[in-house]
Every structure is written in structure tokens, then in C-alpha cells.
Design a protein around this motif. Structure first.
Motif, mmCIF file in Angstrom:
data_model
loop_
_atom_site.group_PDB
_atom_site.id
_atom_site.type_symbol
_atom_site.label_atom_id
_atom_site.label_comp_id
_atom_site.label_asym_id
_atom_site.label_seq_id
_atom_site.Cartn_x
_atom_site.Cartn_y
_atom_site.Cartn_z
ATOM 1 N N ILE A 241 -8.341 0.109 -2.274
ATOM 2 C CA ILE A 241 -7.103 -0.211 -2.978
ATOM 3 C C ILE A 241 -7.230 -1.679 -3.363
ATOM 4 O O ILE A 241 -7.259 -2.542 -2.483
ATOM 5 C CB ILE A 241 -5.869 0.019 -2.089
ATOM 6 N N PRO A 242 -7.358 -1.989 -4.659
ATOM 7 C CA PRO A 242 -7.669 -3.362 -5.070
ATOM 8 C C PRO A 242 -6.776 -4.411 -4.426
ATOM 9 O O PRO A 242 -5.551 -4.339 -4.516
ATOM 10 C CB PRO A 242 -7.467 -3.317 -6.592
ATOM 11 N N GLY A 243 -7.415 -5.360 -3.733
ATOM 12 C CA GLY A 243 -6.700 -6.489 -3.171
ATOM 13 C C GLY A 243 -5.868 -6.198 -1.945
ATOM 14 O O GLY A 243 -5.209 -7.093 -1.421
ATOM 15 N N ALA A 244 -5.861 -4.949 -1.465
ATOM 16 C CA ALA A 244 -5.024 -4.586 -0.320
ATOM 17 C C ALA A 244 -5.882 -3.940 0.764
ATOM 18 O O ALA A 244 -7.048 -3.604 0.545
ATOM 19 C CB ALA A 244 -3.920 -3.619 -0.763
ATOM 20 N N LYS A 245 -5.282 -3.759 1.934
ATOM 21 C CA LYS A 245 -6.013 -3.128 3.024
ATOM 22 C C LYS A 245 -6.295 -1.668 2.693
ATOM 23 O O LYS A 245 -5.466 -0.970 2.109
ATOM 24 C CB LYS A 245 -5.195 -3.201 4.321
ATOM 25 N N ALA A 246 -7.461 -1.205 3.099
ATOM 26 C CA ALA A 246 -7.794 0.200 2.919
ATOM 27 C C ALA A 246 -7.017 1.046 3.932
ATOM 28 O O ALA A 246 -6.784 0.604 5.059
ATOM 29 C CB ALA A 246 -9.295 0.404 3.107
ATOM 30 N N PRO A 247 -6.615 2.268 3.563
ATOM 31 C CA PRO A 247 -5.915 3.136 4.515
ATOM 32 C C PRO A 247 -6.897 3.729 5.522
ATOM 33 O O PRO A 247 -8.074 3.947 5.207
ATOM 34 C CB PRO A 247 -5.332 4.226 3.613
ATOM 35 N N HIS A 248 -6.436 4.006 6.736
ATOM 36 C CA HIS A 248 -7.282 4.626 7.759
ATOM 37 C C HIS A 248 -7.288 6.144 7.562
ATOM 38 O O HIS A 248 -6.347 6.833 7.951
ATOM 39 C CB HIS A 248 -6.777 4.280 9.158
ATOM 40 N N TYR A 352 -0.779 -12.870 -5.494
ATOM 41 C CA TYR A 352 -1.274 -11.492 -5.599
ATOM 42 C C TYR A 352 -0.534 -10.636 -4.582
ATOM 43 O O TYR A 352 -0.540 -10.930 -3.378
ATOM 44 C CB TYR A 352 -2.783 -11.430 -5.362
ATOM 45 N N LYS A 353 0.113 -9.574 -5.055
ATOM 46 C CA LYS A 353 1.016 -8.785 -4.219
ATOM 47 C C LYS A 353 0.322 -8.188 -2.995
ATOM 48 O O LYS A 353 0.882 -8.176 -1.891
ATOM 49 C CB LYS A 353 1.663 -7.670 -5.042
ATOM 50 N N LEU A 361 3.820 -12.592 3.484
ATOM 51 C CA LEU A 361 4.003 -13.913 2.881
ATOM 52 C C LEU A 361 4.833 -13.794 1.602
ATOM 53 O O LEU A 361 4.817 -12.758 0.932
ATOM 54 C CB LEU A 361 2.637 -14.524 2.545
ATOM 55 N N PRO A 362 5.559 -14.851 1.231
ATOM 56 C CA PRO A 362 6.302 -14.801 -0.033
ATOM 57 C C PRO A 362 5.360 -14.721 -1.223
ATOM 58 O O PRO A 362 4.286 -15.335 -1.219
ATOM 59 C CB PRO A 362 7.090 -16.112 -0.029
ATOM 60 N N LEU A 363 5.783 -13.945 -2.214
ATOM 61 C CA LEU A 363 4.981 -13.765 -3.430
ATOM 62 C C LEU A 363 5.583 -14.602 -4.551
ATOM 63 O O LEU A 363 6.773 -14.517 -4.841
ATOM 64 C CB LEU A 363 4.963 -12.291 -3.825
#
Length: 371
Positions: A241-248, A352-353, A361-363
Motif C-alpha cells: 500500500i503506497p507509503g503506508a504499512k502493509a496489512p498482515h 503524506y497521509k 501525526l498531524p497532516l
């Protein structure tokens, strides 16, 4: 602009962010390039080649960071580099912020401009600076998985392609993107029975059309994953998932349903991993075993084949790096939506969201900082 190319110091990282050919291009546009001594040796490029192309060789990483307006790297800065980074210095590299809270806070505190390779995105949602390394990592996942299936390396002792009279191994690939497609193709070429899973039916239809006959497509859900892991000898995690944690997708309790000696290769480890029991490893110590299941979770897999990887990566990054140098990062990002999506941190602001969500963190709206 003054460009700095430090030597990569992450464990067994032999790639370099700029080749002598890239130096030539920067020089043609009037830029100055400083390269740390021996930065390119791991990829087969000697200091003399950089000097011939017009770069100046500096003796230390400190000297490179001190003089450069833009730092071009391959991997994210590690802790020993944090204090070298200057306020408003542009860093163009892989960051994977969503998998490292300390790195995120360090870059915010240094008030750097962090433009991440992995979130530069085209209008069609493709990730042009991630693709070349995904291609390498996807193919390597099968090479490494096949090796660690050998009994002396604690695997099941299975040959992926089998032999006449003996069934080939079952390979399960989670994710039908670039990594998954390359892994499935490589495993199929070795003669394995391959199943590739994804949640996108259009993607599965596409893969079904282009893949060899020994590759099957299956819709990805927990039930199907639990059924297929019972019979798979090699499982490749290839979810992004671009820029985000991958799901388990594979949880700790699922290990008990796998055969002893099954090998897990988690290519998503840079983004936190799609296997719950994944933790980053290195080329020095690439594997560990939990519940008799071999885990291979090297965070910089392409670093093991640096000549191929460096050329593939710099072919993709150089056009973007030239835009940043020619126009300055702010103007380049205003004029190029692909580069703008690469901005993760600007000064002490997260823009970056996926990164903001990962660490609460604040975006900040990137448009307000580019105006």
C-alpha cells in the motif's frame, strides 16, 4: 545545484544512487556533483570513473552532507547519519517512513525536505521509482526461497520444479502487483505449481491471461489464504500500500498450519511486512525460524545484486533528479504531480497521509507549503 552522493552504509547495501553516466548528465545541465570515495565500488564503479565524468571525490560522508544542497541516496538515512542532515536539505531516496517511527521523527527534527522514491506516483497509480527494485526483489524472492528450501538451510528439502515422477513444489504468492507478477513468473519458469492471490478481480483477469499454464489465480481472502498455506512450500509476501504499512495477511497463528520447513519470503518488510512474524533481517543473517517455519525478511534484497540493481534504479530516478536540480524542489513539485506525491516531509511538517496515519501525526496540506 550542488549534488551529493554518499556511500551507502546500511548493512550489506552495495548499491549507489548515481552512476558515472548520471554524473555526466548533471554536469551537462551545469550542476556540481560530489561523490564520497568508494561510493560506487560495490556496484562496480571506481572513483576514477566518477572523476572522468566530472564529479569531485570527497573523503568522508560528513564532507558530502556538509556541502550538498541535494543528497541522492538509495536507502533511508540510518541513525549515524541523522545529525549530518541540514535544515532545508533535500533528500531524494527510499524512506519507507511508515515502517520506522524513529526515522520519521528524526527527519522532522532535522527539518529536511524528504522526497521518497516509493511514493512518486503516476496518474495511472503506478510507482515508477519502485518498479525497478520491485522487479529485482520479485525475481530474487524465488531465488532465495528456492535456496532456503534446501534441507541444510532448514527448509523442507524440496526442489521447486520437481523431477520426472516427483511433483513440483507449490508456491503461493500474496499480491499480484509488480513483485508478485515477477515472483510468479520466475517460480513458474522453474516448473513450480504457482498460485497468485489478489483482491482485484481485474488484476487477476489480467494475470490469468498473461501467465503460464502452471500459474493459477485465486481471490485473496483469509479463508483462501488459510487453505493454501497448508500445501505451499514457499510463500512470498508481495503486498504494497503506497507509503503506508502493509496489512498482515499471514498471522502468527497460521504458522501452525504450515508444513515444517516451509519458507516465507516477505518482500513487503520495508513497509512493515505482510507477515505478522516478519522482522527485518540482513544479508549477513537473512533468516530465522519460528514454529519450524523459515522466515527470509531481508529489507534490501536488491542490494545483493548491486550492479543490476543500481543500473535499473538510476535509469528510473535520474530524470526526476534532474528536474529537482534544474528547477529546485518546490518548482519541480508544483509542475510535476508525480514528484509532488513523493514529498513526505517538508521541514517539520508531514505532508503524506500514509506517514501521518502510521504514527498519529498531524497532516499538513502540501499545497499550502508549495504555494
Amino acid at each position: 545545484m550542488i549534488i551529493g552522493v554518499p556511500k551507502e552504509i546500511k548493512n550489506n547495501e552495495n548499491r549507489v544512487a548515481l552512476t558515472p553516466a548520471g554524473v555526466t548528465e548533471f554536469k551537462k545541465h551545469g550542476h556540481t556533483v560530489y561523490v564520497q570515495t568508494s561510493a560506487g565500488e560495490g556496484s562496480g564503479f571506481a572513483d576514477a570513473e566518477y572523476e572522468k565524468a566530472g564529479a569531485t571525490i570527497l573523503p568522508s560522508i560528513e564532507a558530502v552532507y556538509e556541502i550538498a544542497e541535494m543528497i541522492i541516496k538509495v536507502k533511508e538515512p540510518i541513525e549515524s547519519e541523522y545529525t549530518l542532515i541540514k535544515e532545508n536539505q533535500l533528500l531524494f531516496t527510499y524512506f519507507h517512513f511508515a515502517s520506522s517511527e524513529p526515522l520519521t521523527h528524526a527527519m522532522i527534527s532535522r527539518k529536511a525536505i524528504c522526497l521518497a522514491y516509493e511514493t512518486v506516483e503516476k496518474a495511472d497509480r503506478s510507482l515508477p521509482l519502485l518498479v525497478p527494485m520491485s522487479e529485482v526483489a520479485g525475481r530474487m524472492a524465488i531465488h532465495e526461497g528456492a535456496k532456503y528450501l534446501e534441507k541444510p538451510l532448514k527448509g523442507r528439502g524440496i526442489l521447486l520444479g520437481g523431477v520426472p515422477g516427483v511433483r513440483p513444489a507449490n508456491v503461493l504468492v500474496l499480491g499480484g502487483g509488480v513483485v508478485g507478477m515477477q515472483a510468479a513468473r520466475m517460480a513458474a519458469g522453474l516448473g513450480a505449481n504457482v498460485t497468485i492471490m489478489d483482491v482485484s478481480l481485474p488484476r487477476l483477469r489480467y494475470l490469468n491471461e498473461i501467465m503460464p499454464a502452471n500459474v493459477n489465480t485465486v481471490y485473496s481472502n483469509e479463508y483462501n489464504i488459510r487453505e493454501h498455506i497448508k500445501h505451499a512450500s514457499l510463500i512470498v509476501g508481495a503486498v504494497l500500500i503506497p507509503g503506508a504499512k502493509a496489512p498482515h495477511l499471514i498471522t502468527r497463528d497460521m504458522l501452525k498450519d504450515m508444513n515444517p520447513g516451509t519458507v516465507l519470503v516477505d518482500v513487503a518488510v520495508d513497509q512493515g511486512g505482510c507477515i505478522e512474524t516478519c522482522k527485518p533481517t540482513t544479508h549477513e543473517n537473512p533468516t530465522y525460524i519460528i514454529d519450524d517455519v523459515v522466515h527470509y525478511c531481508v529489507a534490501n534484497m536488491p542490494g545483493a545484486v548491486p550492479y543490476t540493481s543500481t543500473l535499473a534504479l538510476t535509469n528510473a530516478t535520474l530524470p526526476y533528479a534532474l528536474q529537482l536540480a534544474n528547477k529546485g524542489w518546490a518548482k519541480a513539485c508544483r509542475e510535476n504531480a508525480e514528484l509532488k506525491l513523493g514529498l513526505n516531509v517538508i521541514g517539520d511538517k508531514v505532508v503524506y497521509k500514509g506517514v501521518a496515519d502510521a504514527w498519529g501525526l498531524p497532516l499538513t496540506d502540501v499545497e499550502t507549503l508549495l504555494a
